[in-house]
Design an enzyme around this catalytic site. Sequence first.
Site, PDB file in Angstrom:
ATOM      1  N   LYS A 217      39.620  40.759  50.351  1.00 39.80           N
ATOM      2  CA  LYS A 217      40.063  39.435  49.880  1.00 39.80           C
ATOM      3  C   LYS A 217      40.346  38.483  51.033  1.00 39.80           C
ATOM      4  O   LYS A 217      40.638  38.892  52.151  1.00 39.80           O
ATOM      5  CB  LYS A 217      41.258  39.595  48.933  1.00 39.80           C
ATOM      6  N   ARG A 253      42.267  49.574  44.314  1.00 35.89           N
ATOM      7  CA  ARG A 253      40.974  49.065  43.818  1.00 35.89           C
ATOM      8  C   ARG A 253      40.188  48.522  45.006  1.00 35.89           C
ATOM      9  O   ARG A 253      40.599  47.523  45.605  1.00 35.89           O
ATOM     10  CB  ARG A 253      41.223  47.967  42.783  1.00 35.89           C
TER      11      ARG A 253
HETATM   12  N1  HH2 Z   1      40.480  41.660  41.697  1.00 38.82           N
HETATM   13  C1  HH2 Z   1      39.287  41.191  41.298  1.00 38.82           C
HETATM   14  C2  HH2 Z   1      38.791  41.485  40.015  1.00 38.82           C
HETATM   15  N2  HH2 Z   1      39.467  42.283  39.177  1.00 38.82           N
HETATM   16  N3  HH2 Z   1      41.365  43.611  38.730  1.00 38.82           N
HETATM   17  C3  HH2 Z   1      42.555  44.108  39.108  1.00 38.82           C
HETATM   18  N4  HH2 Z   1      43.246  44.908  38.290  1.00 38.82           N
HETATM   19  N5  HH2 Z   1      43.087  43.821  40.349  1.00 38.82           N
HETATM   20  C4  HH2 Z   1      42.464  43.015  41.235  1.00 38.82           C
HETATM   21  O1  HH2 Z   1      43.007  42.767  42.341  1.00 38.82           O
HETATM   22  C5  HH2 Z   1      41.190  42.472  40.864  1.00 38.82           C
HETATM   23  C6  HH2 Z   1      40.675  42.788  39.573  1.00 38.82           C
HETATM   24  C7  HH2 Z   1      38.506  40.331  42.232  1.00 38.82           C
HETATM   25  O2  HH2 Z   1      37.705  41.112  43.062  1.00 38.82           O
HETATM   26  P1  HH2 Z   1      36.159  41.382  42.785  1.00 38.82           P
HETATM   27  O3  HH2 Z   1      35.973  42.123  41.518  1.00 38.82           O
HETATM   28  O4  HH2 Z   1      35.553  42.013  43.988  1.00 38.82           O
HETATM   29  O5  HH2 Z   1      35.530  39.930  42.712  1.00 38.82           O
HETATM   30  P2  HH2 Z   1      35.050  38.981  41.538  1.00 38.82           P
HETATM   31  O6  HH2 Z   1      36.196  38.730  40.629  1.00 38.82           O
HETATM   32  O7  HH2 Z   1      34.595  37.751  42.269  1.00 38.82           O
HETATM   33  O8  HH2 Z   1      33.937  39.670  40.805  1.00 38.82           O
END
Ligand code: HH2
Length: 272
Positions: A217, A253
Site C-alpha cells: 500500500k 492479507r
Molecule cells: N485491501 C484491499 C482490498 N480488500 N480487504 C480487507 N479485508 N483488508 C484490506 O486491507 C483490503 C481488502 C486493497 O488491496 P488490493 O486488493 O490489492 O487492491 P484493489 O482494491 O485495488 O483491488
Amino acid sequence: MRPPLRERFPAPSVMGVVNVTPDSFSDGGVNLRPEDARATARRLVAEGAAIVDVGGESTRPGSEGVTAEEELRRVEPVLEAVAAELPVSIDTSKAAVARRALELGAEMVNDVTALRGDPGLAEVVAEGGAYLCLMHMVGKPRTMQADARYDDVAAEVAAFLEQRLAFAVAAGVPEELICLDPGIGFGKTVEQNFELVRRLDVLLALGRPVVIGFSRKSSLGRVLGDPQATTGPLSASLAAAVAAYERGATILRVHDVRETVEALAVAGAVGT
Ligand code: HH2
C-alpha cells in the site's frame, strides 16, 4: 458448522490476494484472464497461504465500482476452477457475488463495507455458514481519502467495528466466525495507518481475530520518502506484516505469499 475462525486460522495465517481486475492498485490486469488467476491462486496456496482472497472489483482510492454482473463475469470462472479445491475467500460487498462464491465452495466473505454495501449480504453469509471479515472504511472508495478525519483513529475504528460486529451477529452470523480489519489505506493518512498497527491492542480488545492488509500500500512507499507513491515495495510490506503480527494480528492479507510466510516464520521463531 465451521470450526471457530481462531482454530481454522491460527496466528499467523496468510491470506493471498488474487485480484481479477484490470485496475487494482498494485496488480491490476495481472490476473484478469481466468487461467492466470487460477494459476496464481494455486501458486499462492502452494507457497503457504491459508486462504486466497479472490476479488473482481478494485477498491483503490478514487475507483468507481462495477456491477454485480461484471464482478461475477470476472470471478465466476476462477471460482469454478478453484473454490472446491483450494481455500477461498470472496472479496465482495455484493450478495449475488457472495452467494455464487459460497455455492462454488468459498468459505469466507471479505466485505470492505462491513455489511453496509448490500442489504442482502448478511443473510447470504449467515445462511451459507461462512466466515466473515468486517473491514473499516469511511465513505466509499471514490471519496474516502477526502474523509480522513479522526480525533482518535484507533478508538473510532474500534467503535465502528464493534457496532458492525453486533450488526452481523444480530443478522445471524455466529461471532466465532467473524474477524475484524481496520482497513489500512481506506480513508486514512499515512500516519493514521501506522498508528492503527501501533495501537492494535485497541482493536484486539473487542475479542475477535484481526486481519491486516498493509501489503504494497501507498503509505509504505510514502514513509520511505516518495510523497507521490501509489504502492510500496516488498521489503516494506514484509516489515509491516511482521510488525502487525507482533502486535497481535492473526491474518495477514498479502500479495507476496512466499516471502511473507518466511518473514513470519522467522518472527515466530524469535517469539517462541
Ligand atoms: N485491501 C484491499 C482490498 N480488500 N480487504 C480487507 N479485508 N483488508 C484490506 O486491507 C483490503 C481488502 C486493497 O488491496 P488490493 O486488493 O490489492 O487492491 P484493489 O482494491 O485495488 O483491488
